[in-house]
Enzyme design. Structure first.
Site, PDB file in Angstrom:
ATOM      1  N   LYS A   1      47.817 -26.407  -8.939  1.00  0.00           N
ATOM      2  CA  LYS A   1      46.974 -25.807 -10.179  1.00  0.00           C
ATOM      3  C   LYS A   1      47.611 -24.664 -10.890  1.00  0.00           C
ATOM      4  CE  LYS A   1      42.497 -27.084  -7.694  1.00  0.00           C
ATOM      5  NZ  LYS A   1      41.381 -26.571  -7.039  1.00  0.00           N
TER       6      LYS A   1
ATOM      7  N   TYR B   1      37.038 -34.182 -12.635  1.00  0.00           N
ATOM      8  CA  TYR B   1      35.986 -33.426 -11.891  1.00  0.00           C
ATOM      9  C   TYR B   1      34.729 -33.917 -12.290  1.00  0.00           C
ATOM     10  CZ  TYR B   1      39.413 -30.169  -9.855  1.00  0.00           C
ATOM     11  OH  TYR B   1      40.498 -29.308  -8.874  1.00  0.00           O
TER      12      TYR B   1
ATOM     13  N   ASN C   1      42.282 -21.332  -6.267  1.00  0.00           N
ATOM     14  CA  ASN C   1      42.761 -21.915  -4.879  1.00  0.00           C
ATOM     15  C   ASN C   1      43.970 -22.771  -4.671  1.00  0.00           C
ATOM     16  OD1 ASN C   1      41.563 -24.170  -5.672  1.00  0.00           O
ATOM     17  ND2 ASN C   1      39.894 -24.370  -4.139  1.00  0.00           N
TER      18      ASN C   1
ATOM     19  N   HIS D   1      45.092 -28.955  -5.491  1.00  0.00           N
ATOM     20  CA  HIS D   1      44.168 -29.950  -5.272  1.00  0.00           C
ATOM     21  C   HIS D   1      44.798 -30.819  -4.189  1.00  0.00           C
ATOM     22  CE1 HIS D   1      41.356 -33.032  -6.399  1.00  0.00           C
ATOM     23  NE2 HIS D   1      42.543 -33.748  -6.283  1.00  0.00           N
TER      24      HIS D   1
ATOM     25  N   GLU E   1      42.644 -41.131  -8.644  1.00  0.00           N
ATOM     26  CA  GLU E   1      43.300 -39.907  -9.164  1.00  0.00           C
ATOM     27  C   GLU E   1      44.736 -40.164  -9.670  1.00  0.00           C
ATOM     28  OE1 GLU E   1      42.193 -36.948  -6.409  1.00  0.00           O
ATOM     29  OE2 GLU E   1      40.105 -36.819  -6.890  1.00  0.00           O
TER      30      GLU E   1
HETATM   31  P1  IDP Z   1      38.245 -29.263  -2.815  1.00  0.00           P
HETATM   32  O1  IDP Z   1      39.144 -28.928  -3.992  1.00  0.00           O
HETATM   33  O2  IDP Z   1      38.763 -28.425  -1.667  1.00  0.00           O
HETATM   34  O3  IDP Z   1      38.078 -31.003  -2.670  1.00  0.00           O
HETATM   35  P2  IDP Z   1      35.681 -29.384  -4.424  1.00  0.00           P
HETATM   36  O4  IDP Z   1      34.308 -28.928  -3.681  1.00  0.00           O
HETATM   37  O5  IDP Z   1      35.767 -31.003  -4.663  1.00  0.00           O
HETATM   38  O6  IDP Z   1      36.681 -28.769  -3.257  1.00  0.00           O
HETATM   39  O7  IDP Z   1      35.693 -28.425  -5.455  1.00  0.00           O
HETATM   40  C1  IDP Z   1      36.912 -28.805  -6.485  1.00  0.00           C
HETATM   41  C2  IDP Z   1      37.310 -27.592  -6.967  1.00  0.00           C
HETATM   42  O8  IDP Z   1      36.312 -26.997  -7.769  1.00  0.00           O
HETATM   43  C3  IDP Z   1      37.790 -26.440  -5.971  1.00  0.00           C
HETATM   44  O9  IDP Z   1      38.975 -26.685  -5.511  1.00  0.00           O
HETATM   45  C4  IDP Z   1      37.368 -25.325  -6.916  1.00  0.00           C
HETATM   46  O10 IDP Z   1      38.883 -25.224  -7.828  1.00  0.00           O
HETATM   47  C5  IDP Z   1      36.492 -25.375  -7.800  1.00  0.00           C
HETATM   48  N1  IDP Z   1      35.303 -25.036  -7.316  1.00  0.00           N
HETATM   49  C6  IDP Z   1      34.465 -25.460  -6.068  1.00  0.00           C
HETATM   50  N2  IDP Z   1      33.165 -24.671  -5.789  1.00  0.00           N
HETATM   51  C7  IDP Z   1      33.663 -23.656  -6.577  1.00  0.00           C
HETATM   52  C8  IDP Z   1      32.825 -22.490  -6.941  1.00  0.00           C
HETATM   53  O11 IDP Z   1      31.555 -22.305  -6.176  1.00  0.00           O
HETATM   54  N3  IDP Z   1      33.274 -21.513  -7.576  1.00  0.00           N
HETATM   55  C9  IDP Z   1      34.396 -21.887  -8.577  1.00  0.00           C
HETATM   56  N4  IDP Z   1      35.295 -23.072  -8.303  1.00  0.00           N
HETATM   57  C10 IDP Z   1      34.603 -23.749  -7.478  1.00  0.00           C
END
Ligand code: IDP
Length: 160
Positions: free
Chosen positions: A20, A60, A123, A126, A137
């Site tokens: 990212k 997303y 984070n 992805h 994807e």
């Molecule tokens: P993942 O990336 O670990 O699969 P997902 O639940 O699919 O997690 O969420 C996708 C992305 O959305 C996360 O990696 C993060 O960047 C963002 N995200 C998920 N939950 C939150 C949140 O509560 N606050 C801000 N960003 C979030």
């Protein structure tokens, strides 16, 4: 591939891994690619890419109803990302383990998020959550001809 995987019950899969914008800005590109390379998976697609708003929204789309969705789209389109396709037996789940929990504070040390991040909204990386989404994807982020089928010379040293 197909015959071997049918005999052993092991499935060759594809996953979409993306560094990212925070990972790119922080100079973590080499480190992150290295972890997947060293594990023994096969890189089949790789590019630096500025993600347009529409693609971020499609990628997303399952999170559209979440309150953080607009910020997530802003984050993913805020600078270049590194798009990757990786292939291997069990690569989808294994890549998720290498990446670690969504919230980096819950991610185990030794995982990418555990080692390099402190917040869910930053984070770093992805990884597809299922083989179906891996295919979907890779189809979204790569054009025809950008994903390469090749045989690594080290293949016999990774799998018997
Ligand atoms: P993942 O990336 O670990 O699969 P997902 O639940 O699919 O997690 O969420 C996708 C992305 O959305 C996360 O990696 C993060 O960047 C963002 N995200 C998920 N939950 C939150 C949140 O509560 N606050 C801000 N960003 C979030």
């Amino acid at each position: 591939h197909l015959v071997a995987s049918m005999v052993t019950g092991e499935q060759v899969e594809e996953t979409y891994i993306m560094i990212k914008p925070d990972g790119v800005q922080r100079g973590l590109v080499g480190e992150i690619i290295s972890r997947f390379e060293k594990k023994g998976f096969k890189l089949t697609g790789l590019k630096l890419f500025q993600c347009p708003q529409e693609l971020a929204e499609v990628h997303y789309e399952e999170l559209k109803s979440k309150s953080f969705f607009p910020k997530l789209i802003g984050y993913i389109t805020s600078g270049p990302v590194v798009c990757m396709a990786w292939e291997g037996v069990g690569v989808v789940a294994s890549a998720r383990k290498l990446i670690g929990s969504t919230n980096p504070l819950d991610a185990a040390p030794g995982t990418i998020r555990g080692d390099f991040a402190v917040q869910t909204g930053r984070n770093v990386v992805h990884g597809s959550d299922s083989p179906e989404n891996g295919k979907r994807e890779i189809g979204l982020w790569f054009k025809e001809g950008e994903v390469i089928q090749w045989t690594p010379a080290i293949a016999p040293w990774l799998k018997e």
